[in-house]
Design a protein around this motif. Structure first.
Motif, PDB file in Angstrom:
ATOM      1  N   GLN A  75      -6.860   6.250   0.472  1.00 31.80           N
ATOM      2  CA  GLN A  75      -5.831   5.595   1.189  1.00 31.80           C
ATOM      3  C   GLN A  75      -6.323   5.452   2.690  1.00 31.80           C
ATOM      4  OE1 GLN A  75      -3.283   4.051   0.135  1.00 31.80           O
ATOM      5  NE2 GLN A  75      -1.102   4.825   1.038  1.00 31.80           N
ATOM      6  N   ARG A  76      -6.863   6.515   3.124  1.00 29.14           N
ATOM      7  CA  ARG A  76      -7.279   6.228   4.643  1.00 29.14           C
ATOM      8  C   ARG A  76      -8.496   5.260   4.481  1.00 29.14           C
ATOM      9  NH1 ARG A  76      -6.873   8.259   9.160  1.00 29.14           N
ATOM     10  NH2 ARG A  76      -5.408   9.770   8.743  1.00 29.14           N
ATOM     11  N   GLN A  77      -9.160   5.076   3.486  1.00 31.66           N
ATOM     12  CA  GLN A  77     -10.396   4.170   3.618  1.00 31.66           C
ATOM     13  C   GLN A  77      -9.680   2.779   3.485  1.00 31.66           C
ATOM     14  OE1 GLN A  77     -12.562   5.395   0.517  1.00 31.66           O
ATOM     15  NE2 GLN A  77     -14.077   6.727   1.770  1.00 31.66           N
ATOM     16  N   THR A  78      -8.755   2.822   2.882  1.00 28.84           N
ATOM     17  CA  THR A  78      -7.793   1.432   2.490  1.00 28.84           C
ATOM     18  C   THR A  78      -7.446   0.864   3.849  1.00 28.84           C
ATOM     19  OG1 THR A  78      -7.309   1.843   0.407  1.00 28.84           O
ATOM     20  CG2 THR A  78      -6.264   0.304   1.358  1.00 28.84           C
ATOM     21  N   PHE A  79      -6.815   1.677   4.487  1.00 29.11           N
ATOM     22  CA  PHE A  79      -5.978   1.426   5.852  1.00 29.11           C
ATOM     23  C   PHE A  79      -7.098   0.993   6.869  1.00 29.11           C
ATOM     24  CE2 PHE A  79      -1.501   3.987   5.086  1.00 29.11           C
ATOM     25  CZ  PHE A  79      -1.390   3.070   3.998  1.00 29.11           C
ATOM     26  N   GLU A  80      -8.205   1.901   6.928  1.00 29.90           N
ATOM     27  CA  GLU A  80      -8.997   1.711   7.926  1.00 29.90           C
ATOM     28  C   GLU A  80      -9.694   0.237   7.733  1.00 29.90           C
ATOM     29  OE1 GLU A  80     -11.464   4.954   8.033  1.00 29.90           O
ATOM     30  OE2 GLU A  80     -10.161   6.290   9.419  1.00 29.90           O
ATOM     31  N   PHE A  98       0.869  -1.174   0.057  1.00 29.49           N
ATOM     32  CA  PHE A  98      -0.004   0.010  -0.067  1.00 29.49           C
ATOM     33  C   PHE A  98       0.811   1.329  -0.158  1.00 29.49           C
ATOM     34  CE2 PHE A  98      -2.536  -2.740   2.824  1.00 29.49           C
ATOM     35  CZ  PHE A  98      -3.484  -3.266   1.908  1.00 29.49           C
ATOM     36  N   ASN A  99       2.264   1.173  -0.241  1.00 25.74           N
ATOM     37  CA  ASN A  99       3.291   2.356   0.008  1.00 25.74           C
ATOM     38  C   ASN A  99       3.023   2.870   1.325  1.00 25.74           C
ATOM     39  OD1 ASN A  99       5.184   3.838  -1.142  1.00 25.74           O
ATOM     40  ND2 ASN A  99       3.547   5.592  -1.684  1.00 25.74           N
ATOM     41  N   ALA A 100       2.738   2.029   2.453  1.00 26.41           N
ATOM     42  CA  ALA A 100       2.382   2.406   3.702  1.00 26.41           C
ATOM     43  C   ALA A 100       3.673   3.102   4.511  1.00 26.41           C
ATOM     44  CB  ALA A 100       1.878   1.339   4.553  1.00 26.41           C
ATOM     45  N   GLN A 101       4.964   2.585   4.107  1.00 29.16           N
ATOM     46  CA  GLN A 101       6.123   3.112   4.353  1.00 29.16           C
ATOM     47  C   GLN A 101       6.244   3.301   6.059  1.00 29.16           C
ATOM     48  OE1 GLN A 101       7.258   6.909   1.888  1.00 29.16           O
ATOM     49  NE2 GLN A 101       5.340   6.379   1.147  1.00 29.16           N
ATOM     50  N   PRO A 102       6.083   2.042   6.969  1.00 24.96           N
ATOM     51  CA  PRO A 102       5.950   2.253   8.178  1.00 24.96           C
ATOM     52  C   PRO A 102       7.386   2.296   8.843  1.00 24.96           C
ATOM     53  CG  PRO A 102       5.620  -0.138   7.463  1.00 24.96           C
ATOM     54  CD  PRO A 102       5.697   0.687   6.360  1.00 24.96           C
ATOM     55  N   ALA A 103       8.653   2.090   7.985  1.00 23.83           N
ATOM     56  CA  ALA A 103       9.825   2.189   8.525  1.00 23.83           C
ATOM     57  C   ALA A 103      10.314   3.590   9.024  1.00 23.83           C
ATOM     58  CB  ALA A 103      10.651   1.641   7.685  1.00 23.83           C
ATOM     59  N   ARG A 104      11.059   3.443  10.170  1.00 27.36           N
ATOM     60  CA  ARG A 104      11.427   4.598  10.699  1.00 27.36           C
ATOM     61  C   ARG A 104      12.906   4.361  11.179  1.00 27.36           C
ATOM     62  NH1 ARG A 104       7.315   5.710   8.500  1.00 27.36           N
ATOM     63  NH2 ARG A 104       5.684   6.739   9.534  1.00 27.36           N
ATOM     64  N   LEU A 150      -1.062   4.810  10.461  1.00 30.07           N
ATOM     65  CA  LEU A 150      -2.497   5.082  10.442  1.00 30.07           C
ATOM     66  C   LEU A 150      -2.961   6.593  10.545  1.00 30.07           C
ATOM     67  CD1 LEU A 150      -3.825   1.724  12.030  1.00 30.07           C
ATOM     68  CD2 LEU A 150      -3.431   2.383   9.415  1.00 30.07           C
ATOM     69  N   ALA A 151      -2.074   7.134  11.559  1.00 28.41           N
ATOM     70  CA  ALA A 151      -2.771   8.616  11.823  1.00 28.41           C
ATOM     71  C   ALA A 151      -2.400   9.646  10.709  1.00 28.41           C
ATOM     72  CB  ALA A 151      -1.855   8.975  12.959  1.00 28.41           C
ATOM     73  N   THR A 152      -1.391   9.161   9.764  1.00 31.30           N
ATOM     74  CA  THR A 152      -1.183  10.178   8.721  1.00 31.30           C
ATOM     75  C   THR A 152      -1.160   9.349   7.429  1.00 31.30           C
ATOM     76  OG1 THR A 152       1.351   9.344   8.939  1.00 31.30           O
ATOM     77  CG2 THR A 152       0.750  11.142  10.234  1.00 31.30           C
ATOM     78  N   THR A 205       0.878   9.184   2.386  1.00 30.49           N
ATOM     79  CA  THR A 205       1.374   7.951   1.640  1.00 30.49           C
ATOM     80  C   THR A 205       0.571   7.878   0.319  1.00 30.49           C
ATOM     81  OG1 THR A 205      -0.020   6.258   2.934  1.00 30.49           O
ATOM     82  CG2 THR A 205       2.586   6.928   3.599  1.00 30.49           C
ATOM     83  N   SER A 206      -0.325   8.549   0.023  1.00 33.09           N
ATOM     84  CA  SER A 206      -0.942   8.290  -1.134  1.00 33.09           C
ATOM     85  C   SER A 206      -0.087   9.144  -2.227  1.00 33.09           C
ATOM     86  CB  SER A 206      -2.202   9.226  -0.991  1.00 33.09           C
ATOM     87  OG  SER A 206      -3.171   9.096  -2.383  1.00 33.09           O
ATOM     88  N   HIS A 207      -0.126   8.700  -3.371  1.00 30.73           N
ATOM     89  CA  HIS A 207       0.651   9.323  -4.516  1.00 30.73           C
ATOM     90  C   HIS A 207      -0.069  10.817  -4.996  1.00 30.73           C
ATOM     91  CE1 HIS A 207       2.787  10.095  -8.117  1.00 30.73           C
ATOM     92  NE2 HIS A 207       3.751   9.083  -7.804  1.00 30.73           N
ATOM     93  N   PRO A 208       0.899  11.599  -5.182  1.00 29.18           N
ATOM     94  CA  PRO A 208       0.260  12.951  -5.542  1.00 29.18           C
ATOM     95  C   PRO A 208      -0.656  12.801  -6.826  1.00 29.18           C
ATOM     96  CG  PRO A 208       2.733  12.707  -5.096  1.00 29.18           C
ATOM     97  CD  PRO A 208       2.380  11.624  -4.913  1.00 29.18           C
TER      98      PRO A 208
END
Ligand SMILES: Cc1cc2nc3c(=O)[nH]c(=O)nc-3n(C[C@H](O)[C@H](O)[C@H](O)COP(=O)(O)O)c2cc1C
Length: 208
Positions: free
Chosen positions: A115-120, A50-56, A96-98, A102-105
């Motif tokens: 993107q928010r709906q997908t994550f939810e 999902f291009n969620a990019q959770p790594a920090r 999830l909060a942001t 992560t949605s492509h411009p």
């Protein structure tokens, strides 16, 4: 030009970086910060579902903090030997909060909403622990990129799982819900690594 300044003009192709990488646990004391930042930039290009990019990342450079990190890693000396030890972790609650970030411009405002709906839909019903495990798998792709990018730029590293996560989180002020994928001491090698000892492709592969 010094050896250190020269590093970026001598990048190794991916194949050579993979073939020449081995774990290094003793390092030269310094490394230009711009090279470390370039390694992180390359690793940040890793893909995620999902291009969620959770790594920090937390890059531990302060000697006193590195000392405490070493203590949380069962005293493993590579943590303080390296000029930088990268703590690779994932933060699914931040994802999830942001979600919109992560949605492509190219997809505009509609994409952000989607993107928010997908994550939810995918994660809203999961426990924090389960979705943290999912995010950890994504962070491990980044870890793989880090290993190869580090070697490609002429540096070395050793991935580490030998640490007490709660102690590392407390030391670095990380929230309890994050998952630490690895510690990664990074720098110029001050020792020789071992040759590869791996299963043959035949041993681990079958065609179906
Ligand atoms: C996920 C992971 C965790 C590891 N944890 C540690 C560790 O805590 N300490 C350590 O000295 N080496 C650690 N290693 C290094 C492995 O021992 C090493 O990669 C393996 O023996 C193969 O050797 P090579 O990396 O030199 O090819 C870890 C490696 C991986 C991939």
């Amino acid at each position: 030009m010094s050896d250190l300044q020269n590093t970026l003009t001598r990048t190794l192709p991916v194949k050579e970086a993979i073939e020449s990488r081995s774990s290094i646990r003793q390092f030269e004391p310094s490394m230009p910060k711009e090279d470390l930042l370039e390694i992180l930039r390359l690793a940040s290009l890793a893909p995620s579902a999902f291009n969620a990019q959770p790594a920090r990342f937390v890059v531990v450079e302060n000697p006193e903090t590195k000392g405490k990190l070493q203590a949380a890693a069962y005293g493993q000396k590579q943590v303080t030997s390296a000029p930088y030890t990268i703590v690779v972790y994932s933060d699914m609650e931040d994802v999830l909060a942001t979600a919109e970030e992560t949605s492509h411009p190219a997809f505009g405002d509609e994409g952000k909403t989607r993107q928010r709906q997908t994550f939810e839909g995918a994660f809203g019903g999961q426990s924090v622990e389960n979705r943290a495990a999912w995010a950890n798998a994504q962070a491990n792709i980044v870890l793989g990129y880090l290993l190869i990018a580090t070697r490609s730029l002429g540096y070395d590293s050793v991935p580490m799982l030998g640490f007490e996560p709660n102690k590392v989180k407390e030391l670095l002020g990380l929230p309890a819900h994050v998952q630490i994928a690895a510690l990664l001491p990074v720098g110029k090698a001050a020792e020789q690594g071992k040759s590869h000892h791996r299963h043959s492709v035949d041993r681990i592969t079958r065609f179906a």
